[in-house]
Write a protein that holds these residues in place. Structure first.
Motif, PDB file in Angstrom:
ATOM      1  N   CYS A  97       0.838  -1.206   0.000  1.00  0.00           N
ATOM      2  CA  CYS A  97       0.000   0.000   0.000  1.00  0.00           C
ATOM      3  C   CYS A  97       0.873   1.256   0.000  1.00  0.00           C
ATOM      4  O   CYS A  97       1.811   1.309   0.752  1.00  0.00           O
ATOM      5  N   VAL A  98       0.579   2.234  -0.789  1.00  0.00           N
ATOM      6  CA  VAL A  98      -0.443   2.288  -1.810  1.00  0.00           C
ATOM      7  C   VAL A  98       0.155   1.770  -3.122  1.00  0.00           C
ATOM      8  O   VAL A  98       1.333   1.981  -3.385  1.00  0.00           O
ATOM      9  N   GLY A 102      -4.448  -0.002  -6.937  1.00  0.00           N
ATOM     10  CA  GLY A 102      -5.447   0.572  -6.040  1.00  0.00           C
ATOM     11  C   GLY A 102      -5.632   2.061  -6.255  1.00  0.00           C
ATOM     12  O   GLY A 102      -6.700   2.607  -5.977  1.00  0.00           O
ATOM     13  N   ALA A 103      -4.583   2.731  -6.763  1.00  0.00           N
ATOM     14  CA  ALA A 103      -4.648   4.184  -6.938  1.00  0.00           C
ATOM     15  C   ALA A 103      -5.715   4.591  -7.947  1.00  0.00           C
ATOM     16  O   ALA A 103      -6.171   5.734  -7.924  1.00  0.00           O
ATOM     17  N   GLN A 105      -8.691   3.871  -7.815  1.00  0.00           N
ATOM     18  CA  GLN A 105      -9.877   4.230  -7.039  1.00  0.00           C
ATOM     19  C   GLN A 105      -9.714   5.580  -6.373  1.00  0.00           C
ATOM     20  O   GLN A 105     -10.666   6.354  -6.297  1.00  0.00           O
ATOM     21  N   ASN A 106      -8.489   5.880  -5.896  1.00  0.00           N
ATOM     22  CA  ASN A 106      -8.267   7.192  -5.292  1.00  0.00           C
ATOM     23  C   ASN A 106      -8.485   8.288  -6.327  1.00  0.00           C
ATOM     24  O   ASN A 106      -9.094   9.316  -6.039  1.00  0.00           O
ATOM     25  N   ASP A 189     -16.870   2.056  -1.774  1.00  0.00           N
ATOM     26  CA  ASP A 189     -15.886   1.102  -1.297  1.00  0.00           C
ATOM     27  C   ASP A 189     -14.733   1.053  -2.292  1.00  0.00           C
ATOM     28  O   ASP A 189     -14.889   1.435  -3.442  1.00  0.00           O
ATOM     29  N   PHE A 190     -13.584   0.595  -1.806  1.00  0.00           N
ATOM     30  CA  PHE A 190     -12.448   0.359  -2.694  1.00  0.00           C
ATOM     31  C   PHE A 190     -12.310  -1.156  -2.860  1.00  0.00           C
ATOM     32  O   PHE A 190     -11.603  -1.807  -2.108  1.00  0.00           O
ATOM     33  N   CYS A 193      -8.814  -2.981  -3.385  1.00  0.00           N
ATOM     34  CA  CYS A 193      -8.015  -3.183  -2.174  1.00  0.00           C
ATOM     35  C   CYS A 193      -8.649  -4.253  -1.288  1.00  0.00           C
ATOM     36  O   CYS A 193      -7.962  -5.067  -0.688  1.00  0.00           O
ATOM     37  N   ARG A 194      -9.972  -4.221  -1.245  1.00  0.00           N
ATOM     38  CA  ARG A 194     -10.678  -5.150  -0.373  1.00  0.00           C
ATOM     39  C   ARG A 194     -10.422  -6.594  -0.794  1.00  0.00           C
ATOM     40  O   ARG A 194     -10.262  -7.476   0.038  1.00  0.00           O
TER      41      ARG A 194
ATOM     42  N   ASN B 163      -5.091   1.441   2.054  1.00  0.00           N
ATOM     43  CA  ASN B 163      -5.823   2.370   1.199  1.00  0.00           C
ATOM     44  C   ASN B 163      -7.325   2.260   1.482  1.00  0.00           C
ATOM     45  O   ASN B 163      -8.044   3.247   1.441  1.00  0.00           O
ATOM     46  N   ASP B 164      -7.786   1.045   1.734  1.00  0.00           N
ATOM     47  CA  ASP B 164      -9.181   0.818   2.064  1.00  0.00           C
ATOM     48  C   ASP B 164      -9.222   0.232   3.470  1.00  0.00           C
ATOM     49  O   ASP B 164      -9.092  -0.973   3.644  1.00  0.00           O
ATOM     50  N   ARG B 169     -14.573   0.704   6.826  1.00  0.00           N
ATOM     51  CA  ARG B 169     -15.649   0.173   6.004  1.00  0.00           C
ATOM     52  C   ARG B 169     -16.771  -0.380   6.892  1.00  0.00           C
ATOM     53  O   ARG B 169     -17.939  -0.279   6.560  1.00  0.00           O
TER      54      ARG B 169
END
Lengths: 421, 195
Positions: A97-98, A102-103, A105-106, A189-190, A193-194, B163-164, B169
């Protein structure tokens, strides 16, 4: 002493009736006579900002080095060692991370939300590999992305998958990207990443389900090289399209292809395009008919996708916590014997009017309806374009890497007997 | 213009369009509010997760939802707010009669709060971070009957800064938010300069 206890008890009983707001100074701070010094509350500092910039610098340096190794040195060994370094640094030291994937989504959240400001370092992580890919091909995938490096290590016995299977599994990343954009744009939600399979391994800490997912990916990765990169990675979709228009791109042969066929089985990712000198092998007429049919089918697929997207929008919006809360509030009164869910407790104590929440949720639902339709239409388009791509037989004389799917890993180069004079 | 050159021309054109697109996205993100991100009032530094104790309802999910075990959220003691009570409602279970350190009398499931005698009738309470799991039971007790000096906070030397954030959540009260790295902690009734 006894007196004090009594007072404390009275205060305690009073405390029950007082609104239980936190931070109320119910008991004054004592004046100590013994010279007691109050300890200081400790606040450990987070990772320093300059370290985040160091990550960007390492990203820039390793990308430059990867590009140099692939395009100039044509050194598979160099790429291998660099990918090990990336796995160690971005994977096990930075713990994933990061990351550039994933970025996405940011960036999406920052584009759509008024309140979120993207950190510059994250913007760099998103853009730098894209710019490099548009210039030199997917050298990021070759040696900088820790996910790719990890999967390359286990790809012991890769097997060819066939064009149709590759094409159909290759649609999953578009689906994943579309969903990720939808959920990020609605600040829900991301999901990238999840459901990140490898970050749990980097941290040696994840839920059982995620470890299982990672295990399945790594085990299947023995036979299907880089399953995440090819059939899941949403960032790969962007890189794929940028790489097709890249300024330079690695080639299998350093000079002229002599059609020796030695590299035919060299690519573990089925990313080598074979020569195709016969025009329309299925017959000219048949080929034209197929393409016309598919071109007519394309708008229908887009419309059908958009329609389906509209149908499932309330299922998708159910992921959003505010929508979930609103639905909980509507159903909560039915089941009174069960303990109240903490969401409702928190909402009641927040003092926000239910109408305000409902109005907010109506906006979110509307955004989801629009977003789901666009998402559905996009998937229809991807499906149609995939079919067209399978039917098309572009004219080609040499063995060349497919600019979209090639990871620029340089594995095929050692198979080429041609020496640059 | 032969076929090869035409292809090259189209490819170059699209490449520049793509460059332009990326520049547009970057430009929009950087100059959005009429002020560059790297300007004087910059807000573009790395972010960290922050728990707002004013919104927290101590549901206990911080203990179970963090990707780390034990959780990176821990009880933080703002000593300057503490009443040093003998009958500490953050330390003792309700209806405890004899105020000693017997484990069955403690609210904390892992005995992470250390109670030490200061002077009659005051006791100091210290959190053992190595033991604390961030369940918030003591925070609830202290907030209900005491001064609320025990508060949950993301401890940033432990937090992986996902990041998440998995707790964010699942937080039922929306107490988690991304904040600038320069202001990582937030305690109720605690001067900002001390943080």
């Amino acid at each position: 002493m006894r007196h004090k206890t009594v007072i404390v008890f009275i205060l305690l009983i009073l405390g029950i009736f007082l609104p239980s707001v936190m931070g109320v100074q119910r008991f004054p701070k004592p004046e100590f006579e013994s010279g007691y010094v109050e300890p200081e509350t400790q606040f450990p500092v987070p990772r320093a900002e300059f370290l985040a910039w160091m990550d960007v610098a390492v990203l820039l340096l390793s990308l430059s080095l990867a590009t140099f190794l692939v395009l100039k040195k044509r050194s598979r060994l160099g790429v291998f060692w660099l990918s090990l370094f990336s796995l160690a640094y971005f994977g096990f030291y930075r713990q994933g991370c990061v990351c550039s994937i994933g970025a996405i989504q940011n960036v999406t959240l920052a584009l759509f939300s008024g309140s979120y400001t993207i950190p510059l370092t994250v913007l760099f992580f998103f853009l730098v590999p894209l710019v490099f890919t548009l210039l030199f091909g997917r050298t990021f995938c070759a040696a900088v992305c820790p996910f790719g490096a990890f999967q390359d290590l286990v790809a012991v016995k890769p097997m060819p998958m066939g064009a149709w299977l590759n094409a159909f599994l290759g649609m999953i990343p578009y689906l994943y990207l579309g969903l990720a954009l939808l959920f990020a744009a609605t600040a829900t939600d991301f999901i990238i990443c999840r459901y990140d399979p490898f970050v749990g391994i980097f941290r040696m800490n994840a839920s059982f389900g995620m470890f299982l997912f990672a295990g399945v990916l790594l085990l299947s990765g023995i036979f299907i090289a880089r399953p995440y990169c090819r059939f899941l990675c949403p960032y790969g979709v962007l890189l794929n399209w940028l790489s097709r228009f890249s300024w330079k791109h690695m080639n299998i042969t350093p000079a002229e292809c002599i059609q020796c066929r030695l590299c035919e089985n060299a690519c573990p990712y089925d990313a080598i395009d074979f020569p195709q000198t016969k025009k329309d092998p299925a017959g000219r007429r048949k080929q034209v008919n197929r393409l016309i049919l598919l071109a007519l089918l394309l708008p229908l697929l887009v419309l059908g996708g958009a329609w389906t997207g509209g149908l499932i929008h309330s299922t998708l919006s159910g992921v959003n916590s505010k929508v979930r809360l609103a639905r909980l509030l509507q159903t909560a009164s039915v089941s009174k014997d069960q303990p109240e869910p903490p969401e409702i407790t928190a909402f009641r104590s927040s003092g926000i009017a239910q109408q305000q929440l409902m109005a907010e949720v109506a906006t979110i639902e509307h955004d989801f309806l629009t977003g789901s339709r666009i998402f559905g239409g996009f998937i229809g388009l991807v499906f149609g374009m995939t079919l067209i791509g399978l039917v098309r037989t572009p004219y080609r004389t040499d063995y060349v890497p497919n600019r979209g799917t090639c990871f620029s890993c340089a594995k095929c180069m050692d198979y080429c007997p041609v020496i640059k004079s | 213009m032969d076929k090869q050159n035409r292809r090259q021309f189209i490819r170059t054109g699209i490449r520049w369009i793509l460059f332009g697109g990326m520049a547009l996205v970057a430009g929009d993100l950087i100059f959005r509010k009429g002020e560059p991100l790297f300007g004087k009032n910059r807000k573009s530094g790395p972010t960290v997760w922050q728990l707002d104790p004013a919104k927290c309802i101590q549901c206990g999910r911080c203990a179970t939802n963090c990707v780390k075990t034990p959780s990176a959220v821990k009880c933080t003691h703002a000593y300057s707010m503490c009443g040093y009570c003998n009958l500490c409602s953050g330390y003792f279970k309700p209806e405890t009669k004899t105020l000693d350190t017997g484990a069955e009398k403690q609210l904390c499931p892992v005995s992470a709060i250390k109670r030490t005698f200061v002077e009659d009738p005051f006791y100091e309470y210290t959190i053992d971070e190595a033991l604390c799991i961030g369940c918030g039971k003591c925070v609830k007790g202290c907030g209900a009957f005491g001064n609320g000096s025990l508060q949950l906070q993301v401890r940033h030397h432990l937090c992986d800064n996902c990041n998440d954030c998995s707790i964010a959540r699942n937080c039922p009260s929306g107490a988690f938010s991304r904040v600038q790295l320069t202001d990582p902690y937030l305690l109720k009734g605690f001067g900002k300069k001390n943080l």
